[in-house]
Every structure is written in C-alpha cells, then in structure tokens.
Write a protein that holds these residues in place. Structure first.
Motif, PDB file in Angstrom:
ATOM      1  N   THR A   5      64.571  18.190 -60.912  1.00 16.51           N
ATOM      2  CA  THR A   5      65.959  17.026 -60.605  1.00 16.51           C
ATOM      3  C   THR A   5      65.894  17.431 -59.064  1.00 16.51           C
ATOM      4  O   THR A   5      65.644  18.338 -58.699  1.00 16.51           O
ATOM      5  CB  THR A   5      66.401  16.722 -61.262  1.00 16.51           C
ATOM      6  OG1 THR A   5      67.539  17.743 -60.693  1.00 16.51           O
ATOM      7  CG2 THR A   5      66.211  16.606 -63.020  1.00 16.51           C
ATOM      8  N   ASP A   7      69.016  15.587 -56.805  1.00 18.64           N
ATOM      9  CA  ASP A   7      69.986  14.379 -56.599  1.00 18.64           C
ATOM     10  C   ASP A   7      70.501  14.030 -55.130  1.00 18.64           C
ATOM     11  O   ASP A   7      70.029  15.186 -54.674  1.00 18.64           O
ATOM     12  CB  ASP A   7      70.737  14.750 -57.441  1.00 18.64           C
ATOM     13  CG  ASP A   7      70.457  14.524 -58.727  1.00 18.64           C
ATOM     14  OD1 ASP A   7      69.628  13.952 -59.233  1.00 18.64           O
ATOM     15  OD2 ASP A   7      70.988  15.440 -59.797  1.00 18.64           O
ATOM     16  N   ALA A  11      69.746   7.881 -54.268  1.00 17.62           N
ATOM     17  CA  ALA A  11      69.578   8.050 -55.504  1.00 17.62           C
ATOM     18  C   ALA A  11      68.892   9.493 -55.575  1.00 17.62           C
ATOM     19  O   ALA A  11      69.255  10.301 -55.383  1.00 17.62           O
ATOM     20  CB  ALA A  11      67.759   7.044 -54.872  1.00 17.62           C
ATOM     21  N   SER A  12      68.481   9.102 -57.068  1.00 20.55           N
ATOM     22  CA  SER A  12      68.213  10.556 -57.651  1.00 20.55           C
ATOM     23  C   SER A  12      66.255  10.493 -58.607  1.00 20.55           C
ATOM     24  O   SER A  12      65.994   9.118 -58.904  1.00 20.55           O
ATOM     25  CB  SER A  12      69.050  10.974 -59.047  1.00 20.55           C
ATOM     26  OG  SER A  12      68.389  10.328 -59.943  1.00 20.55           O
ATOM     27  N   HIS A  22      60.597   9.981 -62.196  1.00 21.74           N
ATOM     28  CA  HIS A  22      61.673   8.106 -62.549  1.00 21.74           C
ATOM     29  C   HIS A  22      62.619   8.809 -61.898  1.00 21.74           C
ATOM     30  O   HIS A  22      63.536   9.997 -60.717  1.00 21.74           O
ATOM     31  CB  HIS A  22      62.251   8.859 -63.423  1.00 21.74           C
ATOM     32  CG  HIS A  22      63.272   7.401 -63.806  1.00 21.74           C
ATOM     33  ND1 HIS A  22      64.480   7.848 -65.083  1.00 21.74           N
ATOM     34  CD2 HIS A  22      62.934   6.857 -63.273  1.00 21.74           C
ATOM     35  CE1 HIS A  22      64.420   6.807 -65.580  1.00 21.74           C
ATOM     36  NE2 HIS A  22      64.285   6.493 -64.713  1.00 21.74           N
ATOM     37  N   ARG A  24      65.885   6.543 -59.240  1.00 20.51           N
ATOM     38  CA  ARG A  24      67.243   6.596 -59.961  1.00 20.51           C
ATOM     39  C   ARG A  24      67.555   5.756 -58.825  1.00 20.51           C
ATOM     40  O   ARG A  24      67.911   6.472 -58.300  1.00 20.51           O
ATOM     41  CB  ARG A  24      67.391   6.215 -60.879  1.00 20.51           C
ATOM     42  CG  ARG A  24      67.235   6.451 -62.468  1.00 20.51           C
ATOM     43  CD  ARG A  24      68.517   6.627 -63.781  1.00 20.51           C
ATOM     44  NE  ARG A  24      68.226   7.186 -64.639  1.00 20.51           N
ATOM     45  CZ  ARG A  24      67.048   8.563 -64.935  1.00 20.51           C
ATOM     46  NH1 ARG A  24      67.727   9.525 -64.633  1.00 20.51           N
ATOM     47  NH2 ARG A  24      66.965   8.549 -66.414  1.00 20.51           N
ATOM     48  N   TRP A  25      68.140   4.140 -58.372  1.00 18.53           N
ATOM     49  CA  TRP A  25      68.785   3.775 -57.614  1.00 18.53           C
ATOM     50  C   TRP A  25      70.002   3.396 -58.165  1.00 18.53           C
ATOM     51  O   TRP A  25      70.546   3.466 -58.974  1.00 18.53           O
ATOM     52  CB  TRP A  25      68.353   2.217 -56.687  1.00 18.53           C
ATOM     53  CG  TRP A  25      66.902   2.759 -55.986  1.00 18.53           C
ATOM     54  CD1 TRP A  25      65.999   2.662 -56.331  1.00 18.53           C
ATOM     55  CD2 TRP A  25      67.241   3.595 -54.514  1.00 18.53           C
ATOM     56  NE1 TRP A  25      64.664   2.701 -55.271  1.00 18.53           N
ATOM     57  CE2 TRP A  25      65.710   3.723 -54.021  1.00 18.53           C
ATOM     58  CE3 TRP A  25      67.966   3.812 -53.734  1.00 18.53           C
ATOM     59  CZ2 TRP A  25      65.424   3.608 -53.628  1.00 18.53           C
ATOM     60  CZ3 TRP A  25      67.508   4.641 -52.519  1.00 18.53           C
ATOM     61  CH2 TRP A  25      65.649   4.664 -52.186  1.00 18.53           C
ATOM     62  N   SER A  26      70.952   4.101 -57.421  1.00 23.32           N
ATOM     63  CA  SER A  26      72.224   4.281 -57.975  1.00 23.32           C
ATOM     64  C   SER A  26      72.784   2.752 -57.917  1.00 23.32           C
ATOM     65  O   SER A  26      72.261   1.459 -57.097  1.00 23.32           O
ATOM     66  CB  SER A  26      73.279   5.064 -56.824  1.00 23.32           C
ATOM     67  OG  SER A  26      72.941   6.117 -56.089  1.00 23.32           O
ATOM     68  N   ASP A  57      63.530   3.024 -61.170  1.00 22.59           N
ATOM     69  CA  ASP A  57      64.810   2.196 -61.359  1.00 22.59           C
ATOM     70  C   ASP A  57      65.315   1.347 -60.758  1.00 22.59           C
ATOM     71  O   ASP A  57      66.343   1.769 -59.848  1.00 22.59           O
ATOM     72  CB  ASP A  57      65.318   2.733 -62.528  1.00 22.59           C
ATOM     73  CG  ASP A  57      66.312   1.847 -63.618  1.00 22.59           C
ATOM     74  OD1 ASP A  57      66.516   1.047 -63.862  1.00 22.59           O
ATOM     75  OD2 ASP A  57      66.867   2.682 -64.913  1.00 22.59           O
ATOM     76  N   THR A  60      70.118  -2.115 -60.061  1.00 21.99           N
ATOM     77  CA  THR A  60      71.591  -2.597 -59.977  1.00 21.99           C
ATOM     78  C   THR A  60      71.105  -2.258 -58.867  1.00 21.99           C
ATOM     79  O   THR A  60      72.615  -2.804 -57.916  1.00 21.99           O
ATOM     80  CB  THR A  60      71.976  -1.625 -60.306  1.00 21.99           C
ATOM     81  OG1 THR A  60      71.687   0.093 -60.106  1.00 21.99           O
ATOM     82  CG2 THR A  60      72.117  -1.261 -62.107  1.00 21.99           C
ATOM     83  N   ARG A 113      61.304  -1.540 -70.133  1.00 24.84           N
ATOM     84  CA  ARG A 113      61.098  -0.489 -70.186  1.00 24.84           C
ATOM     85  C   ARG A 113      59.810   0.069 -70.559  1.00 24.84           C
ATOM     86  O   ARG A 113      59.049   1.214 -69.859  1.00 24.84           O
ATOM     87  CB  ARG A 113      62.167   0.418 -70.831  1.00 24.84           C
ATOM     88  CG  ARG A 113      62.049   2.279 -70.081  1.00 24.84           C
ATOM     89  CD  ARG A 113      63.591   2.604 -70.615  1.00 24.84           C
ATOM     90  NE  ARG A 113      64.035   2.626 -69.356  1.00 24.84           N
ATOM     91  CZ  ARG A 113      64.732   3.031 -68.877  1.00 24.84           C
ATOM     92  NH1 ARG A 113      63.427   4.327 -68.295  1.00 24.84           N
ATOM     93  NH2 ARG A 113      65.838   2.965 -68.248  1.00 24.84           N
TER      94      ARG A 113
END
Lengths: 124, 512
Positions: A5, A7, A11-12, A22, A24-26, A57, A60, A113
C-alpha cells in the motif's frame, strides 16, 4: 505477489495479493492535478514496471479538475481501469473523464463492485 | 420528485442562477453541489464540468487567435520590410526613402533641422554590366551599398532607387556635416573593388540638396537630381550642391525645348551668312550658313543656347533638315538674282546626331537636285570629336557624301582631344582651326609658333586649313605668312542676312 500500500494525500493505493490495484479517493475530495499526479506516482511505484488491473473507488469524490483528468491519459502501471461509483454524480464525473479524454488502457464505469471486479479479472 | 418539491429545492434556483451567469459570459461561474449526490447534483456537476470545458475551449481559442494575430502581425512586418527594402542590397528602396523623408520633414517642423537628400549615380556602371555581366554588376552594387552605409551616420538612410542610382537621407545635420558626408561617400567609392578576378571602379556623381523649412519631399528629390546631373555635366565623379539657379537652368531648358518645337513651323528660324575668304587674294570662296532663332519675346538666340537641347531631344533632325533646305534654296535664289556671282561654296554645320539620320544622304542629294546646286558647292562642317569617334555607320555616311561630291570639313579643330595620328585618316578636305588658338597670336610669339606648327601638321596630312575668328589684318597677314590658305572672321565680314551677301561678294577683295 506481495500486497503493498501507499497512503498519503487525498488517496490511498494498494496492490493486493490477487494482483489487483485498488485506488481509494478520500471522502469528499476535490481532485486537483497534483493529487492525480501523486496518485499515479504511487500506482507506478507499486507496480514496478509491471501492469495490473485497477479498481478506482470514486464514490465520494466531490470534483475532478480538467487537468487532473488529463493526468489519467498518461499510460501508467494500470492495465485496465474500472471506475466504481454509486451516485448519478459519480456517473457524470466518470463519463466526463471517459468522454473528454482518451484513456491509455480499457476503462469503464461501474456502479456494482462485483461487476467491476469481474470485468477487471476478465482482462487479466 | 413532485413539481412542488422541485420548486422548493433551493439547488434548482442555484442551478438557474449559475446557468444565467454562464450565459452572461462568466465562464468561471460554478454551482456548489450538495452532499446528496442525487440527480440534481449530477446536473450541477455536469453543468460545472461543461462550464469548465467551455472555459478551456474559450481560452484555448483566445490563445490561438492571439498567436495567429501575432503571426499575422509578424508576417505583415516582414512583408512591409520586403516591400520597402531593395532585395539585392538590403538597403531601403524608394518607398521607404520617401516615407523617411516625409517623417524627417514633419519632425523638422518642430524646430529641427530640415533633412538633406544626396542622389548618387554610378558613372560607369553600364560598362561593368555590359562587359563583365549582370552578376558582376550586382556584386558592384552590393559593394557600393556597403561603402555608402559605412560613409553615413547610424541615423541616416541609404537607399537604392533602382539600377545604379542610390540616395542618402541625412537628418538633423548642419550643411557642413551634410557636405562632409557627401564627400566621404564619394571618397569611399574612389577605391577599386575586386569582382572575381576583375578590378573595377564604381565612382559616382553626387547631387546634394539641403532642405529648408517648407521644402517638400518631391522638391528635395528633384533638386538633388538636378545637382546630380550638374555633377555629371562637370566631368562626373564629383559632388555638387544644389543652387536655385540650377533649377532655373533646367526650367529654361524645358521652356526652350517646348518653344523650339514650334520655332521651325512658326518661321522663327533664320540663316545668316558669313564669308570664308582666300587669304592670298581676299576672294570669297565660301559662305557659312549660321543658324539664328528669332524668338518673338526673347529676341535673337544664338545656336549655342539651343543646339545642345535640340540634340538631346531629337529636334536636331528637324533643324538640320530646315538649315539644309533653306541654305540650298538660298543658293538657288542667288543664282537667279545674281547669276554673275562666282561659284562660292555653301558651308553648313552638321551635328553629330545628324550623321545617324537614316535619310541624310537621300535628303542631301534630293535637296541639291531640287535646287539645282552642284554637290561640289556644298561643304559640310563636322566637329572633330564626331570624326574621331565615328562608328562604322557614320564612316559609311561620310564616304558616301564624298562620293556624292560634297566637301567635308573638320570644324572646331583644337577644341577637343585632337590626335595627330588621326589627321591623316580623316575623311575630310579641309580643317577649320578654332578661333581660340589664334586669340593671343599677335602678342605672343610662342602662340604664333604653336599655330604655325598646327598648320604645318595639317598641311603634312594633306589637308587645307581655314582659320576662323580672324578679327584683325595683322592676324590675317600672320596666318597667310604661315601658309594658311583660308580664313574667316569679323575682319572679312560679320554674319549677315542673305540679301547683303551679293554686295559683299561684289566688293573689291580685301587685300592685306
């Protein structure tokens, strides 16, 4: 394949043992060009010259600037990208990305998903 | 969602306001979506994204328009530059020079010095082009341009007007500075230039016109041109400053040209006749016809004031024809009115240009026949420079004239660049020695010896001599003693109208 990962920022990014990236936007972020660039750098860093399917993702995300969208036109470690959203807003954002810019790899928008994962895996 | 709910949702009003701002041209207007992320937020997001795209396209378009406009402007500047530059030398051309002169004139109205214009014409450029070819000619022009640039100050404009004609505009300078620049330009052109393996010279005749307040651009150019022609007339390769008298002279010449055209038809020309005498006997052996122009306003004009113009304008053909016809017609009249007069000859001056007249031979023989005059009674006087530099065509005309029986006489001997060797090959019978040679003969023994030597030379070449300008009995006696056969001058008779000639011829010979 070792899960990894990266971070930080808005984003992560994670690379799973299954070889799936993967991103992921905060929640509630406004994605600017620097954010997109940082996220892409993380993706490339994790991939280390290899290519992996990537789930983004974006359910949000509040907004994505034009320049930020442009960053994702540059080829990166992702071999195909599934944009995952839930709301009509996500759909509009994703389609602006897909319509205005030409993605460097197969890219589609999903609201499910499982469908997104199936599609990503079908191309693996 | 019902219509009532739609109306109550404040986001719709925000959406309308946002669209109105965008429509008004505020492409930075954005509408804030809510946390609901529902359809209304999707529309808001879409509008925001479309506005962003529109803003981007708009600014890109503006940038392109700005870039294209800048490109067009650059191209326009380049085109203007090309349109105002001489392609060969890179100097300003006539258009740019005229613009700069206008600017200089305008700026001098604020109390500055009036500009000056130098006009330069290369003296022997045609020969370079003819002999070495046009590329050599171009190389000379480029070198001249370079030298002229180095002769002027940075603020001055050097232009090529076309061909081998250049101009320099000098601004904000004193007359001394202007003259200094003109002489510097002339000096820089004195050095030879190497064109390939050839060495050539490209000196210039330079006319300078120093402007004054109120001087127009055209007048500056015209007057510099007049001064340049003065420089040409004064032997080339020199600098002449324009003076108003030069313009008067040019205007006078153009007035004479216009009036001369009507002079023949208007009956304003007349011939006077002056006797040519055999020195030993005092007998009149010839009569020289001398042209006079009786101008209705300016009185009698001597040929020296209009023959040059007639030659330049081609009017000389008409004048020559008239003189020939009138002279021979007068010979015929004398034969009728005074048949007892001896067979004297008629001397007529023939211009250099007339030797190129295609119908000259025909005209002479026809006119002789018309008036029943024996060709041997006609003597054509031709200046020595014509005879020295005669071409093949002129040579043929001269020999045909001799075949016809017409006498040929070299006129004005001693005024040009007389060559001893050419005397023997001249197609002439007699040489008329110019009056300037005997001017101081009575008082100056050296001049006497000189005239004597010239006469001996003429005799040695197998020619007879006539000396003109004899004003005293002593001059006539001296010349006779030197062996000179013929003479002409006031001592023997002034030029007089035809009516007076018979009585002169009947007078007892003026013995010395």
């Amino acid at each position: 394949m070792v899960p990894d990962t990266a971070d930080g920022g808005k984003a992560s990014v994670a690379l799973g043992v299954d070889g799936l990236l993967h991103l992921r936007w905060s929640p509630g972020v406004d994605i600017e060009v620097e954010d997109a660039r940082a996220a892409m750098a993380k993706v490339n860093e994790l991939c280390q010259q290899e290519q992996h399917p990537m789930l983004v993702d974006m359910a949000t995300v509040a907004s994505v600037s034009r320049e930020a969208r442009g960053i994702w036109s540059i080829p990166c470690g992702a071999s195909r990208i599934a944009l995952l959203g839930t709301s009509p807003v996500d759909r509009v954002l994703a389609n602006f990305f897909l319509g205005v810019h030409i993605p460097p790899c197969p890219t589609r928008f999903f609201t499910s998903r499982s469908e997104a994962l199936d599609w990503l895996n079908s191309g693996a | 969602m019902t219509s009532t709910e739609s109306v109550e949702d404040p986001r719709l009003q925000q959406l309308v306001d946002g669209v109105v701002r965008l429509a008004a041209g505020d492409l930075d207007a954005r509408i804030k979506p809510s946390e609901h992320r529902d359809d209304i937020d999707a529309v808001i997001t879409g509008v925001n994204l479309l506005a962003e795209e529109l803003g981007h396209i708009h600014s890109e378009l503006e940038q392109r328009v700005a870039a294209r406009t800048a490109m067009l402007r650059r191209t326009q500047v380049e085109l203007e530059q090309m349109a105002k530059t001489d392609a060969l030398t890179g100097l300003a051309n006539r258009t740019l020079l005229t613009e700069r002169i206008q600017e200089a004139i305008l700026s001098c109205t604020d109390g500055g010095r009036a500009p000056a214009v130098l006009l330069l014409d290369l003296d022997s450029f045609k020969a370079v082009n003819d002999i070495l070819g046009h590329s050599a000619g171009d190389a000379v022009l480029v070198e001249v341009a370079k030298r002229l640039r180095s002769a002027v100050r940075p603020q001055d404009t050097v232009a090529r007007l076309g061909g081998d004609e250049f101009a320099i505009l000098i601004t904000a300078a004193t007359e001394e500075e202007i003259i200094r620049i003109a002489h510097r330009a002339s000096e820089y052109l004195q050095d030879s230039m190497c064109i390939g393996i050839e060495t050539v010279w490209a000196m210039a005749s330079i006319g300078v016109c120093v402007g004054k307040p109120g001087y127009r651009a055209e007048a500056l150019m015209r007057d510099a041109d007049i001064a340049m022609y003065q420089a040409k007339a004064r032997g080339r390769n020199n600098v002449q400053l324009f003076h108003p008298e030069m313009l008067d002279a040019v205007q006078e010449r153009s007035r004479i040209t216009a009036e001369l055209r009507t002079a023949v038809a208007g009956g304003e020309l007349a011939l006077l006749y002056q006797p040519v005498v055999e020195l030993a006997s005092g007998r009149v052996i010839g009569i020289e016809a001398l042209l006079r122009w009786h101008h209705p306003v300016r009185g009698t004009i001597m040929p020296g004031s209009f023959i040059g113009i007639a030659e330049e304008t081609g009017l000389i053909f008409e004048l020559g024809r008239w003189v020939l016809h009138e002279g021979l017609a007068q010979m015929a009249r004398w034969s009728q009115t005074d048949p007892d007069l001896t067979d004297f000859c008629l001397h007529i001056n023939l211009s250099a240009a007339e030797l190129l007249r295609t119908d000259l031979l025909e005209d002479i023989s026809d006119t002789l026949a018309t008036y029943g005059v024996d060709p041997r009674r006609l003597v054509l006087e031709i200046t020595e420079t014509v005879l020295m530099s005669r071409g093949t065509g002129q040579e043929q005309v001269l020999s045909r004239l001799r075949e016809l029986g017409v006498g040929l006489q070299i006129d004005d001997f001693g005024t040009g660049y007389s060559s001893i060797s050419y005397l023997r090959s001249l197609p002439a019978d007699t040489v008329k020695v110019d009056q300037s040679l005997i001017k101081d003969m009575e008082s100056d023994p050296r001049q006497q010896n000189f005239v004597s030597a010239i006469l001996q030379l003429i005799f040695a070449a197998g020619l007879n001599a006539t000396v003109e300008g004899i004003e005293t009995a002593e001059q006539a006696a001296q010349l006779r003693a030197m062996g000179c056969l013929y003479g002409q001058g006031y001592f023997f008779g002034y030029p007089v109208p035809a009516a007076e000639i018979p009585s002169q011829l009947r007078q007892p010979a003026r013995h010395l």
